[in-house]
Design an enzyme around this catalytic site. Structure first.
Site, PDB file in Angstrom:
ATOM      1  N   HIS A  89      -7.049   2.938   3.735  1.00  0.00           N
ATOM      2  CA  HIS A  89      -6.944   3.551   4.848  1.00  0.00           C
ATOM      3  C   HIS A  89      -7.989   3.896   5.948  1.00  0.00           C
ATOM      4  CE1 HIS A  89      -2.966   4.796   3.376  1.00  0.00           C
ATOM      5  NE2 HIS A  89      -2.678   5.255   4.199  1.00  0.00           N
ATOM      6  N   GLU A 130      -2.302   8.756   8.542  1.00  0.00           N
ATOM      7  CA  GLU A 130      -1.011   8.400   8.560  1.00  0.00           C
ATOM      8  C   GLU A 130       0.137   9.183   9.643  1.00  0.00           C
ATOM      9  OE1 GLU A 130       1.493   6.815   6.185  1.00  0.00           O
ATOM     10  OE2 GLU A 130      -0.269   5.711   5.293  1.00  0.00           O
ATOM     11  N   ASP A 144       0.811  -1.384   0.096  1.00  0.00           N
ATOM     12  CA  ASP A 144      -0.018  -0.087  -0.055  1.00  0.00           C
ATOM     13  C   ASP A 144       0.777   1.238   0.033  1.00  0.00           C
ATOM     14  OD1 ASP A 144      -2.150   1.588   0.161  1.00  0.00           O
ATOM     15  OD2 ASP A 144      -1.960   1.652   2.190  1.00  0.00           O
ATOM     16  N   SER A 145       0.216   2.486  -0.262  1.00  0.00           N
ATOM     17  CA  SER A 145       0.921   3.589  -0.289  1.00  0.00           C
ATOM     18  C   SER A 145       1.431   4.042   1.174  1.00  0.00           C
ATOM     19  CB  SER A 145       0.199   4.770  -0.931  1.00  0.00           C
ATOM     20  OG  SER A 145      -0.966   4.911   0.117  1.00  0.00           O
ATOM     21  N   CYS A 150     -10.863   3.424   0.029  1.00  0.00           N
ATOM     22  CA  CYS A 150      -9.657   3.475   0.242  1.00  0.00           C
ATOM     23  C   CYS A 150      -9.277   2.705   1.620  1.00  0.00           C
ATOM     24  CB  CYS A 150      -9.313   5.052   0.446  1.00  0.00           C
ATOM     25  SG  CYS A 150      -7.611   5.371   1.314  1.00  0.00           S
ATOM     26  N   CYS A 205      -4.502  -1.322  -2.120  1.00  0.00           N
ATOM     27  CA  CYS A 205      -4.659   0.132  -2.363  1.00  0.00           C
ATOM     28  C   CYS A 205      -5.518   0.279  -3.551  1.00  0.00           C
ATOM     29  CB  CYS A 205      -3.176   0.842  -2.563  1.00  0.00           C
ATOM     30  SG  CYS A 205      -3.266   2.369  -2.869  1.00  0.00           S
TER      31      CYS A 205
HETATM   32  N1  DGL Z   1      -4.674   3.387   0.836  1.00  0.00           N
HETATM   33  C1  DGL Z   1      -4.749   4.075  -0.361  1.00  0.00           C
HETATM   34  C2  DGL Z   1      -5.915   3.541  -1.136  1.00  0.00           C
HETATM   35  O1  DGL Z   1      -6.735   2.457  -1.155  1.00  0.00           O
HETATM   36  C3  DGL Z   1      -4.597   5.331  -0.242  1.00  0.00           C
HETATM   37  C4  DGL Z   1      -3.998   6.148  -1.288  1.00  0.00           C
HETATM   38  C5  DGL Z   1      -3.255   7.391  -0.981  1.00  0.00           C
HETATM   39  O2  DGL Z   1      -2.063   7.142  -0.605  1.00  0.00           O
HETATM   40  O3  DGL Z   1      -3.743   8.486  -1.043  1.00  0.00           O
HETATM   41  O4  DGL Z   1      -6.428   4.358  -2.343  1.00  0.00           O
END
Ligand code: DGL
Length: 262
Positions: free
Chosen positions: A187, A153, A12-13, A185, A75
């Site tokens: 997150h 985050e 993931d990011s 998302c 992600c």
């Molecule tokens: N967890 C990422 C998603 O599902 C977040 C993306 C981001 O870093 O903006 O889209």
């Protein structure tokens, strides 16, 4: 090592995909996992497509170099940009995630369904096609949430900033009864309780984590690569923020995350 004992790479990011990792490890407790969060470059969802593609490919190449038997792109943003080209290039299964619009629309016909996601996810053709398949069933309202990933985050235990952000965001629905909120998302499931509390009536919260875990299991089973060990699998956390505090934060996120289906 047998192929089936190799770890599954989860990407993931940042820390968001830990919600998917938890679903994966609940469903497949004997599997080993390597989780890689690119928190040094988060958020992805407000960057341009070429940048997201490059960051995603570099991260997945890193996981592949560690010897993984499959990749889960945990992600939505990275999946919508890079899953297609990665599947063409790699010889191992690449499982992505997408907003859970289908179960939301199927189970709540005629109702208002909000899809919270990053601006990039919501403007991609993939999402537009997904919603157009179900727009005759329910009223699907895309809701971009720029800035929300940064708050999640931030390592802060103070949830007030998130509550204020959500209050402002949902103010537009003052006269609209929302039945379902889709968390598009990875997150956002970490703050699902706060999102639910932002409404003064009952809303159903849905995310794609469990479905993604089931798909990963199905694909590994199909190629005979489910781990047949009877021991509990190991989970290794890696972050592009090469800082011990980040790894502690990831472990804390993993321990505290409660999948809603459990
Ligand atoms: N967890 C990422 C998603 O599902 C977040 C993306 C981001 O870093 O903006 O889209």
């Amino acid at each position: 090592m047998n192929n089936n004992q190799m770890p599954i790479g989860v990407f993931d990011s940042g820390v968001g995909g830990i919600s998917v990792l938890k679903e994966l490890s609940c469903l497949m407790p004997h599997e080993n996992f390597i989780y890689y969060g690119d928190s040094a470059n988060a958020p992805y969802g407000t960057k341009d497509d070429a940048k997201i593609k490059k960051l995603t490919e570099d991260a997945i190449d890193k996981l592949c170099s560690l010897g993984v038997k499959a990749i889960v792109i945990a992600c939505n943003t990275a999946t919508s940009i890079a899953a297609h080209s990665l599947r063409k290039r790699l010889s191992i299964p690449v499982i992505g995630i997408e907003p859970a619009v289908k179960p939301a629309a199927t189970n709540h016909p005629g109702k208002n369904i909000v899809v919270m996601a990053t601006p990039v996810t919501l403007k991609r053709k993939k999402f537009l096609e997904l919603t157009s398949n179900f727009s005759n069933m329910a009223n699907i309202i895309p809701l971009p949430c720029p800035g929300l990933v940064e708050l999640i985050e931030s390592h802060s235990d103070d949830t007030q900033k998130i509550r204020t952000y959500l209050k402002d965001l949902f103010a537009q629905f003052e006269n609209t009864k929302i039945s379902v909120v889709v968390l598009g998302c990875t997150h956002y499931p970490h703050i699902a309780k706060i999102i639910k509390e932002a409404f003064d009536y009952e809303v159903e919260i849905l995310d794609g984590g469990e479905g993604t875990a089931r798909e990963a299991m199905r694909q590994l089973e199909a190629i005979g690569e489910l781990n047949n060990s009877e021991n509990k699998g190991k989970i290794e956390f890696l972050s592009s923020k090469s800082d011990e505090k980040e790894i502690e934060f990831m472990k804390k996120f993993f321990e505290s995350y409660q999948p809603r289906g459990v």
